[in-house]
Design a protein around this motif. Sequence first.
Motif, PDB file in Angstrom:
ATOM      1  N   GLY A 182       6.820   8.538  -8.318  1.00 64.21           N
ATOM      2  CA  GLY A 182       6.101   8.039  -7.156  1.00 64.21           C
ATOM      3  C   GLY A 182       5.226   9.098  -6.505  1.00 64.21           C
ATOM      4  N   LEU A 183       5.663  10.354  -6.562  1.00 66.29           N
ATOM      5  CA  LEU A 183       4.877  11.443  -5.962  1.00 66.29           C
ATOM      6  C   LEU A 183       3.553  11.652  -6.679  1.00 66.29           C
ATOM      7  CD1 LEU A 183       7.660  14.128  -5.312  1.00 66.29           C
ATOM      8  CD2 LEU A 183       6.645  12.540  -3.671  1.00 66.29           C
ATOM      9  N   THR A 184       3.498  11.264  -7.946  1.00 68.72           N
ATOM     10  CA  THR A 184       2.255  11.441  -8.712  1.00 68.72           C
ATOM     11  C   THR A 184       1.299  10.277  -8.509  1.00 68.72           C
ATOM     12  OG1 THR A 184       3.050  10.297 -10.706  1.00 68.72           O
ATOM     13  CG2 THR A 184       3.626  12.631 -10.472  1.00 68.72           C
ATOM     14  N   GLY A 185       1.791   9.190  -7.879  1.00 71.74           N
ATOM     15  CA  GLY A 185       0.946   8.007  -7.690  1.00 71.74           C
ATOM     16  C   GLY A 185       0.811   7.160  -8.935  1.00 71.74           C
ATOM     17  N   ASP A 186       1.608   7.458  -9.956  1.00 65.52           N
ATOM     18  CA  ASP A 186       1.542   6.716 -11.217  1.00 65.52           C
ATOM     19  C   ASP A 186       2.427   5.467 -11.109  1.00 65.52           C
ATOM     20  OD1 ASP A 186       1.588   5.748 -13.809  1.00 65.52           O
ATOM     21  OD2 ASP A 186       1.806   7.727 -14.744  1.00 65.52           O
ATOM     22  N   SER A 187       1.854   4.357 -10.662  1.00 63.09           N
ATOM     23  CA  SER A 187       2.638   3.132 -10.452  1.00 63.09           C
ATOM     24  C   SER A 187       3.196   2.576 -11.754  1.00 63.09           C
ATOM     25  CB  SER A 187       1.772   2.068  -9.766  1.00 63.09           C
ATOM     26  OG  SER A 187       1.409   2.482  -8.458  1.00 63.09           O
ATOM     27  N   ASN A 188       2.469   2.750 -12.856  1.00 62.20           N
ATOM     28  CA  ASN A 188       2.970   2.256 -14.140  1.00 62.20           C
ATOM     29  C   ASN A 188       4.240   2.995 -14.551  1.00 62.20           C
ATOM     30  OD1 ASN A 188       0.924   0.341 -14.494  1.00 62.20           O
ATOM     31  ND2 ASN A 188      -0.435   1.814 -15.492  1.00 62.20           N
TER      32      ASN A 188
END
Length: 437
Positions: A287-293
């Motif tokens: 989640g911290l990376t913003g990678d929703s997939n």
Amino acid sequence: MTRLPAQQVTVWLLGLMVLNVQLRSRMAERRMTKVELAHEVNLEIKVLTGRLGTVSERTVHNWLSGSTRWPPEKIRRALKAVFACTPEELGFVPTGRARTTPEEDVRRRDFIAAVGGTAATALTPTLASAAGSRIGISDVQNLQRRFAEVIASDHLHGGRISIESKAAALADEALELQKHGIATQRIRAQLYASAAAFMSSALWAAIDGRRFDAALEHHQKAASLAAMSGDSSIQFRIWSHAGSMYRHLGQVGDALAANDVARGLPVARRDPLFASLGHARHAAIHGLTGDSNAVRRSLGHAQDALDRADQASSRPVWITAFYDQSELDSLALAAHLAAGNWQDAEACAHRSTAQRRDTMRRSIAITTVRLARAQLGQGDLEPAVATAMSVPPEVSAHPRVRRMLAAFGTNLHERAPGSTSDLAWTAYAHDTWRTTT
């Protein structure tokens, strides 16, 4: 008028003040401020008496300066619970009036009985009665019972320095058994596992209280003890905690690496419940990376593993005491919140709260604050403020919850400075935190 030399004046002043160096040193070891110590003592007094204590920053100043040489009994007991040592070891000196008579001893016993003897029994010695005594499974089981007590205290209060201190002290007791007792190789491995378990609780208490320097030190000791034990379940806990620690520090690469160590252990390959927790915490890091997939992929693996887990299987108390569907939804909430998926986060928050065990007050509070942030992210200012205000004041004093509420207030002010919601929250936070510190 004759003036004394400066050196004599200094000696004279020090003689009057008698600074409490031991207490100052203990506070410095834990990077604890006067306000934080006052808060910890007040919470311990509440455990003893049922009412929050009234120790203030000025009270702590008087202890440090030597103005107060011997605090009242309930404060001494609270200090002992916070630091896991006697008042004398904290630099306090009994006064002439503090020397007890038989009648006072009776009153003291009555006081202990009235509060349930909680603090007095918190660190009952587990050492063998004499050096060279044989250590057996009953000694290990006693340590395991006390570990369960630490877990229960953590779920009820969480993050407190007193929990961290007690857990570290119990780890030392387990190692003293290892050092002085006679035991089989299997028992020695279990003693190392017990010591590692206690250190893992000290590690988590430090993480939960945002004392990250102490957490790093605890992790090093815990990991070493766990490796000597050969117990992959406690190794999983320690490395999974390390992943959470680095996540809270914003060090994503280290967090993923630490959690990968946990996920690669035999217990995670063998037991779907451990595998599920590993995947869920991986999602929170993604989640911290913003990678929703990546978040959704890890959460899918976590849910699949949890669905396959045999709930009747025998497992360590630390994982069965907290990890279930509610905790998975809570970690999913953290992951979606970090990734900015506000609607998904809100849905996870409601699911987690509906299933959360009542005893986990801190966890419920954390979920509630995250729900408020998810609502704020969708522009629902009034519901967000109402949700944040629903956190009980005594729980909002917890270091982690306090910082989360402060971040909520900052986000609210940035989004709608001077709005009715902003002003209402500012006034509420000021009044609430003023009365709980």
